[in-house]
Scaffold this motif. Structure first.
Motif, short mmCIF file in Angstrom:
data_model
loop_
_atom_site.label_atom_id
_atom_site.label_comp_id
_atom_site.label_asym_id
_atom_site.label_seq_id
_atom_site.Cartn_x
_atom_site.Cartn_y
_atom_site.Cartn_z
N ARG A 308 29.02 38.39 46.22
CA ARG A 308 28.95 39.85 46.25
C ARG A 308 29.73 40.46 45.08
O ARG A 308 30.94 40.24 44.94
CB ARG A 308 29.55 40.34 47.57
N PRO A 309 29.07 41.25 44.21
CA PRO A 309 29.73 41.81 43.02
C PRO A 309 30.94 42.69 43.34
O PRO A 309 31.89 42.76 42.56
CB PRO A 309 28.62 42.63 42.35
N TRP A 310 30.92 43.38 44.48
CA TRP A 310 32.00 44.28 44.85
C TRP A 310 33.36 43.57 44.79
O TRP A 310 34.36 44.15 44.39
CB TRP A 310 31.74 44.82 46.27
N ILE A 311 33.39 42.29 45.18
CA ILE A 311 34.64 41.53 45.17
C ILE A 311 35.15 41.39 43.75
O ILE A 311 36.34 41.60 43.46
CB ILE A 311 34.43 40.13 45.79
N MET A 312 34.27 41.07 42.82
CA MET A 312 34.67 40.90 41.42
C MET A 312 35.09 42.23 40.80
O MET A 312 36.06 42.31 40.05
CB MET A 312 33.52 40.29 40.61
N GLU A 313 34.36 43.28 41.14
CA GLU A 313 34.68 44.61 40.58
C GLU A 313 36.08 45.07 41.01
O GLU A 313 36.79 45.72 40.25
CB GLU A 313 33.64 45.63 41.03
N HIS A 314 36.48 44.73 42.23
CA HIS A 314 37.76 45.20 42.75
C HIS A 314 38.91 44.23 42.50
O HIS A 314 40.05 44.66 42.29
CB HIS A 314 37.65 45.46 44.26
N TYR A 315 38.60 42.91 42.53
CA TYR A 315 39.70 41.95 42.52
C TYR A 315 39.53 40.83 41.50
O TYR A 315 40.43 39.99 41.36
CB TYR A 315 39.84 41.30 43.91
#
Length: 608
Positions: A308-315
């Motif tokens: 999931r890209p959201w994980i990379m974008e945030h952390y």
């Protein structure tokens, strides 16, 4: 003869050639003669000689062997053994350009002898043939990704050359298991691809761009290869309910083991005051609650194109990538990096990935924690992810339940998915018996054959004795393209060229759709000669094949999984199809491709 074969090896298999030239002759490998003076390869083992072809008439024996198999259009043939190449040549002669042949030769010395005595240059250079040498590489997963897709397993054959299963039974079983596992993965993957549909290529596009400033797991392995890991264990921390019982014991292993945590266990581990060395995450729908309100600034992540890209974008400050993204993209990565971009055998679950990663990095002592693989005490996951899963009777009863033996001998409920993961784990352990030491420190859940159960406290006291600063080592690693500005720029240009490629593909799909409509109209015209219709159909198949070789075709097809699977299931399951049925089915697929190509263009514009 070796000089003649060398030219092909240098062009197509440079790494094989390098290893062949360093490989000395083995006493076990012998060259015998037929009565007519034709050389025959033989292996001396257990006080007897095993001939790898007939001593009477090698060519006729190879023909008889090939006669066992009906070479079906689009069939893939996995052959265990190379021998003198005659059996493979006969199979190639029986087949056509739609076939693929993957040859596993378990001993490099055997291939060296064959290349020294026989002219096998035609086999080596044949585009339909791929050579796999397990002594050189464990990258069977990558080979199968290119040669065994979901629709192809119905036309797959496994062929063992004479004597090879007797001489190399373990390697033979391992090769066969790899193929079977890939087939099962593809079958499970079918449901995943239909479920996530557009999400998968979207996420892949995101990661193709994001990875340019990140790292890959081959860089980690380069560091660990320089270390003595014999007495250092890797601890795989999963999210089973038993983790809550002994998670605090991990603090005593900190700095004395490689601690790999799966994403669902992350909150529980951090709450216990333990800092993971690596966190594996592959779930396209990993919920926010796994990660929210946690200090994740120093986390090193291991992920692939599905994550999931959201994980990379945030952390995702420090990310280590692996896996298959898109055929052309992976080829360009290999070229730009100067080494093969790494992949891992999945086994279906994030825990399997963590286990494969530990093995890939060179760890031979592995401790499993939180690996329940069952609903221990009627609970599905660790309490650390409260609210992310339905840990209640309603959730558990919604699963397809079966019984497994627990570590205490009692029968426990599990579901088909966890049962499948357990089977995969146990196969890996059987294959690596004598090479890996694996213990199950879960203290609950299902019994895992090949992983003796011991309390985690005892395992930590006994195995975690030496200092091991993995985090310090990991922080030294720069981005894969640091100092490689030209290579990075070339990859960036490829990303931006993808929109042009997608539009070209879209145009070709439209042309193909119109072409197939034209074929149906000609079929309605009863005055059209059958001979002409046959030519048209042959041309249609050729056009299909050409289109499937276009850049981004495979990625585009991910946007139409339902149409694609339905057509393939229909074609492969039906014994006979009329010509009209075939063209109508193909037209339906291409109408799905038209929508898919438009979605691909939109997503390239959004994510790239």
């Amino acid at each position: 003869m070796l000089k003649k074969n060398r030219k092909i090896l240098e062009w197509k298999y440079p790494k094989v050639l390098e290893d062949l030239e360093q490989c000395g002759e083995e006493e076990q490998v012998r060259i015998e003669q037929t009565r007519e003076g034709i050389p025959v390869l033989a292996i001396e083992q257990n006080n007897r000689i095993w001939f790898l072809n007939s001593r009477l008439n090698p060519r006729r024996a190879a023909q008889l062997y090939a006669d066992r198999y009906s070479m079906r259009a689009f069939g893939t043939y996995f052959i265990f053994g190379f021998s003198d190449g005659k059996h493979i040549r006969e199979l190639l002669d029986k087949g056509d350009k739609t076939n693929h042949i993957v040859v596993c030769e378990p001993r490099l010395a055997n291939l060296r002898a064959a290349c020294s005595i026989f002219d096998v240059s035609d086999i080596l250079e044949d585009e339909r043939v791929a050579i796999y040498l397990p002594e050189m590489t464990d990258e069977l997963t990558s080979i199968l990704t290119y040669h065994l897709q979901y629709e192809e397993y119905r036309v797959t054959e496994f062929c063992i050359l004479p004597g090879y299963d007797i001489l190399y039974p373990t390697e033979c079983e391992s090769f066969m298991d790899g193929i079977v596992n890939k087939i099962v993965d593809e079958t499970f993957g079918r449901g995943t691809r239909i479920l996530f549909n557009r999400m998968i290529p979207q996420f892949t596009l995101f990661h193709m761009k994001y990875m340019l400033d990140q790292r890959n797991i081959a860089q980690l392995r380069e560091k660990t290869e320089q270390m003595e890991l014999g007495d250092i264990p890797a601890i795989i921390v999963s999210a089973g309910p038993s983790l809550d019982k002994n998670v605090k014991e991990l603090a005593r292993a900190q700095g004395k083991a490689l601690i790999i945590v799966v994403d669902a266990a992350l909150r529980t581990v951090l709450k216990a005051g333990v800092h993971p060395d690596l966190v594996c995450t592959i779930d396209p729908e990993a919920p926010d609650r796994f990660f929210e309100n946690l200090d994740l600034d120093e986390i090193a992540w291991c992920c692939k194109g599905l994550t999931r890209p959201w994980i990379m974008e945030h952390y995702g400050k420090r990310v280590y990538y692996y896996g298959f993204f898109e055929k052309k993209w992976n080829e360009l990565l290999n070229e730009a990096l100067g080494y093969e971009f790494p992949d891992l055998s999945s086994g279906g679950s994030v825990t399997s990935i963590a286990f494969a990663l530990a093995c890939y990095l060179g760890f031979r002592k592995i401790i499993l924690v939180g690996q329940d693989m069952a609903f221990t005490n009627g609970i599905s996951h660790t309490a650390g992810i409260d609210g992310a899963f339905g840990d209640n009777d309603e959730y558990i009863q919604s699963r397809m339940l079966i019984k497994v033996e627990g570590i205490d001998g009692a029968l426990l409920d599990t579901d088909v998915q966890m049962w499948y993961y357990k089977q995969q784990f146990e196969k890996v352990l059987r294959r690596n018996e004598g090479k890996l030491e694996v213990w199950n420190g879960t203290e609950g859940g299902a019994r895992i054959e090949g992983a003796p159960n011991l309390p985690l406290r005892e395992l930590v006291e006994r195995e975690c004795q030496k200092e091991f600063d993995f985090s310090g080592l990991e922080r030294q690693i720069e981005a894969a393209f640091a100092g490689k500005a030209q290579e990075k720029e070339r990859l960036a240009r490829q990303l931006y060229d993808m929109e042009i490629q997608a539009k070209q593909l879209d145009r070709r799909i439209y042309d193909m759709t119109e072409y197939q409509r034209g074929i149906l109209e000609k079929m309605d015209d009863k005055s059209c000669p059958q001979g002409e219709l046959k030519k048209i159909l042959v041309e249609m198949i050729d056009r299909n094949a050409q289109l499937e070789q276009m850049p981004l075709f495979e990625m585009m097809a991910q946007y139409a999984p339902k149409e694609s699977y339905e057509l393939k299931d229909h074609i492969y399951e039906k014994e006979e199809m009329s010509v009209r049925e075939l063209v109508e089915s193909s037209l339906g697929l291409y109408q799905g491709y038209e929508k898919a190509a438009q979605m691909l263009i939109e997503d390239i514009q959004t994510f790239i």
